[in-house]
Design a protein around this motif. Structure first.
Motif, PDB file in Angstrom:
ATOM      1  N   PRO A   7      25.569 -96.017 -39.873  1.00 36.00           N
ATOM      2  CA  PRO A   7      26.770 -95.661 -40.625  1.00 36.00           C
ATOM      3  C   PRO A   7      28.026 -95.437 -39.785  1.00 36.00           C
ATOM      4  O   PRO A   7      29.038 -95.013 -40.314  1.00 36.00           O
ATOM      5  CB  PRO A   7      26.368 -94.358 -41.318  1.00 36.00           C
ATOM      6  CG  PRO A   7      25.417 -93.722 -40.370  1.00 36.00           C
ATOM      7  CD  PRO A   7      24.653 -94.852 -39.742  1.00 36.00           C
ATOM      8  N   GLY A   8      27.971 -95.687 -38.460  1.00 35.05           N
ATOM      9  CA  GLY A   8      29.220 -95.786 -37.724  1.00 35.05           C
ATOM     10  C   GLY A   8      29.514 -94.745 -36.672  1.00 35.05           C
ATOM     11  O   GLY A   8      30.606 -94.758 -36.098  1.00 35.05           O
ATOM     12  N   GLY A   9      28.594 -93.842 -36.377  1.00 33.22           N
ATOM     13  CA  GLY A   9      28.875 -92.827 -35.370  1.00 33.22           C
ATOM     14  C   GLY A   9      29.228 -93.432 -34.024  1.00 33.22           C
ATOM     15  O   GLY A   9      30.213 -93.053 -33.384  1.00 33.22           O
ATOM     16  N   LYS A  10      28.439 -94.417 -33.583  1.00 32.52           N
ATOM     17  CA  LYS A  10      28.685 -95.051 -32.291  1.00 32.52           C
ATOM     18  C   LYS A  10      29.928 -95.940 -32.344  1.00 32.52           C
ATOM     19  O   LYS A  10      30.665 -96.040 -31.365  1.00 32.52           O
ATOM     20  CB  LYS A  10      27.446 -95.833 -31.857  1.00 32.52           C
ATOM     21  CG  LYS A  10      26.218 -94.940 -31.691  1.00 32.52           C
ATOM     22  CD  LYS A  10      24.960 -95.754 -31.443  1.00 32.52           C
ATOM     23  CE  LYS A  10      23.741 -94.856 -31.433  1.00 32.52           C
ATOM     24  NZ  LYS A  10      23.438 -94.281 -32.765  1.00 32.52           N
ATOM     25  N   THR A  11      30.136 -96.585 -33.483  1.00 33.78           N
ATOM     26  CA  THR A  11      31.352 -97.394 -33.654  1.00 33.78           C
ATOM     27  C   THR A  11      32.594 -96.534 -33.421  1.00 33.78           C
ATOM     28  O   THR A  11      33.530 -96.937 -32.710  1.00 33.78           O
ATOM     29  CB  THR A  11      31.398 -97.998 -35.063  1.00 33.78           C
ATOM     30  OG1 THR A  11      30.254 -98.843 -35.253  1.00 33.78           O
ATOM     31  CG2 THR A  11      32.665 -98.809 -35.266  1.00 33.78           C
TER      32      THR A  11
ATOM     33  N   GLY B 282      23.631-105.369 -41.378  1.00 37.11           N
ATOM     34  CA  GLY B 282      23.250-106.195 -42.509  1.00 37.11           C
ATOM     35  C   GLY B 282      23.291-105.500 -43.846  1.00 37.11           C
ATOM     36  O   GLY B 282      23.132-106.152 -44.886  1.00 37.11           O
ATOM     37  N   SER B 283      23.482-104.179 -43.855  1.00 36.58           N
ATOM     38  CA  SER B 283      23.409-103.414 -45.095  1.00 36.58           C
ATOM     39  C   SER B 283      24.799-103.189 -45.680  1.00 36.58           C
ATOM     40  O   SER B 283      25.646-102.558 -45.046  1.00 36.58           O
ATOM     41  CB  SER B 283      22.742-102.060 -44.848  1.00 36.58           C
ATOM     42  OG  SER B 283      22.887-101.201 -45.957  1.00 36.58           O
ATOM     43  N   GLN B 284      25.017-103.670 -46.889  1.00 32.20           N
ATOM     44  CA  GLN B 284      26.318-103.509 -47.523  1.00 32.20           C
ATOM     45  C   GLN B 284      26.622-102.042 -47.808  1.00 32.20           C
ATOM     46  O   GLN B 284      27.747-101.574 -47.583  1.00 32.20           O
ATOM     47  CB  GLN B 284      26.368-104.316 -48.825  1.00 32.20           C
ATOM     48  CG  GLN B 284      27.719-104.266 -49.531  1.00 32.20           C
ATOM     49  CD  GLN B 284      27.775-105.225 -50.699  1.00 32.20           C
ATOM     50  OE1 GLN B 284      26.867-106.011 -50.925  1.00 32.20           O
ATOM     51  NE2 GLN B 284      28.871-105.171 -51.445  1.00 32.20           N
TER      52      GLN B 284
ATOM     53  N   ARG C  70      29.471-107.943 -41.825  1.00 35.01           N
ATOM     54  CA  ARG C  70      28.154-107.870 -42.459  1.00 35.01           C
ATOM     55  C   ARG C  70      27.402-109.146 -42.141  1.00 35.01           C
ATOM     56  O   ARG C  70      27.844-110.244 -42.489  1.00 35.01           O
ATOM     57  CB  ARG C  70      28.275-107.692 -43.978  1.00 35.01           C
ATOM     58  CG  ARG C  70      26.911-107.555 -44.655  1.00 35.01           C
ATOM     59  CD  ARG C  70      27.009-107.584 -46.161  1.00 35.01           C
ATOM     60  NE  ARG C  70      25.684-107.514 -46.761  1.00 35.01           N
ATOM     61  CZ  ARG C  70      25.422-107.791 -48.031  1.00 35.01           C
ATOM     62  NH1 ARG C  70      26.411-108.153 -48.847  1.00 35.01           N
ATOM     63  NH2 ARG C  70      24.192-107.713 -48.496  1.00 35.01           N
ATOM     64  N   ALA C  71      26.259-109.017 -41.458  1.00 39.56           N
ATOM     65  CA  ALA C  71      25.521-110.211 -41.049  1.00 39.56           C
ATOM     66  C   ALA C  71      24.103-109.850 -40.655  1.00 39.56           C
ATOM     67  O   ALA C  71      23.817-108.710 -40.258  1.00 39.56           O
ATOM     68  CB  ALA C  71      26.226-110.889 -39.872  1.00 39.56           C
TER      69      ALA C  71
END
Length: 436
Positions: free
Chosen positions: A255-259, A274-276, A297-298
């Protein structure tokens, strides 16, 4: 003359259904949650929407989740109590056993009065052995039974971890699962005034559990995001970009912590997942924190970047046994077949990620797993097949207080580490350098 009595139409007798005691719907939802986890192997959080669909109130949904989670934390000990009070062993998935688990965990852990705990579960066994459930519960509560302070791990898990890490780790894991962990947050910049807590590393704060996240200072301004201290290590090992505008690929990013860590550190970040639904959370987090990343998303087994990147971070899909403190359901779902399948997928993802690292670049591999097959053994196989990579040893100064690098150069966090400050999740993290 005989006169027949008048024909009187029969008056139907209507028996009004007995209303369930208040609170029963939440217990029924808890039963559905436990069935989803224990019988169907579904993740507890993923089962929530369907299992709690009849509960319009958020506090009722939260209570159903709390009941199920506490049962899963203490399942072996609850079953030991039940088995000690019945002449014949109840099947593992019998409704009577499920109802007793729910009633006992309320009375012994959650502080529900015994009369309310039993009254609200008896409707769950309508048409079944209600007298048995009532009798066993009464016998146990009158005897003043208690659950052990440190829960007993499922036997298969304890055996597996004892072989891998030793009895001390198993004991520490039992202590760690006794209660939900504290709240860790990663800071975008300076800590907002009034946030409080303790710091185990730069850009980190640890707060007491039970804190309402959205009420904390800085939430609305996006000054921080929730992230376990161990989960912050992979991005910490990449530091700042080697040159302005350098690209990092954050794979399995949601869910984006590292992003957000990477974007805050100055990297041009490409976040791929891959998960919308999980990417929707990632985008929401980026919006709240006012950080930027290219979101893709891929399927990583089919997608490829346009060109190699300066760094690649692969936080691989795994059994997730390392996050058992927050998600006790993983201990009952992560069977050997699940671990084996995860390790196979990780090997495929690692091979693809390696090809996307430019010469002289960095590859960080991480897994929130306590299984050697997904960590130490995984990287051993990778290194044997990819001689162009070597381990870039992690230095103690790069890690949070209380966590030290393994002598082999990577990082392995285990239950018992930083226990005095609230512990951490189980992670394996290694930093690799590709030959220039």
């Amino acid at each position: 003359m005989v006169i027949d009595p008048p024909q009187v139409a029969a008056i139907p007798i209507v028996v009004a259904p007995v209303a369930d005691p208040p609170g029963t719907p939440a217990r029924r939802s808890a039963l559905r949650l436990l069935d989803a986890v224990l019988r169907r192997g579904q993740a507890l959080d993923a089962a929530m929407p369907g299992a709690t669909r009849e509960l319009p109130r958020s506090d009722d949904r939260a209570f159903a989740h709390a009941i199920a989670a506490e049962v899963l934390r203490r399942l072996p000990d609850l079953d030991a109590l039940i088995d000690g009070a019945t002449r014949q062993t109840l099947p593992p998935d019998a409704k009577a056993r499920m109802a007793l688990r729910i009633a006992l965990v309320q009375a012994l852990v959650l502080g529900t009065p015994p009369h309310a705990a039993i009254a609200t579960v008896l409707p769950l066994v309508d048409g079944g052995p209600r007298k048995l459930v009532h009798g066993v519960f009464g016998t146990l509560t009158r005897a003043g039974v208690l659950l052990p302070e440190a829960p007993t791990l499922p036997e298969a898990v304890a055996d597996r971890w004892s072989i891998a890490w030793g009895e001390d780790m198993v004991a520490a894991a039992g202590c760690a699962i006794a209660a939900p962990p504290p709240l860790d947050v990663t800071l975008r910049g300076d800590a907002p005034e009034g946030l409080g807590g303790i710091s185990l590393a730069p850009g980190h704060r640890r707060l007491e559990r039970g804190t309402a996240v959205t009420d904390l200072p800085g939430y609305a301004e996006g000054a921080w995001w929730v992230q376990d201290i161990a989960a912050s290590i992979p991005a910490r090992l990449l530091g700042t970009p080697p040159e302005p505008g350098a690209t990092v690929l954050d794979l399995c990013a949601a869910p984006g912590g590292k992003t957000m860590q990477l974007a805050a550190a100055g990297w041009r970040t490409v976040a791929v997942d891959g998960s919308q639904s999980r990417l929707a959370r990632l985008r929401d987090n980026l919006h709240r924190t006012r950080l930027k990343a290219d979101v893709v998303r891929a399927d990583l087994l089919e997608w490829s970047p346009a060109e190699p990147a300066a760094a690649v971070l692969l936080d691989a899909a795994c059994s997730a046994t390392g996050i058992f403190r927050r998600h006790p359901d993983v201990l009952h779902r992560a069977r050997p077949a699940v671990i084996e399948a995860a390790a196979t997928l990780q090997a495929q993802l690692l091979a693809r990620a390696a090809a996307w690292v430019r010469p002289g670049g960095t590859l960080v591999y991480a897994a929130c797993s306590l299984e050697p097959e997904e960590g130490e053994e995984q990287i051993g196989r990778f290194m044997a097949a990819h001689l162009e990579f070597e381990i870039d040893p992690v230095r103690a100064g790069e890690l949070p207080d209380g966590i030290a690098p393994d002598p082999r150069g990577w990082v392995r966090t285990l239950p018992g580490m930083v226990a005095g400050q609230g512990g951490c999740d189980g992670f394996f993290v290694v930093r690799l350098r590709r030959a220039g």
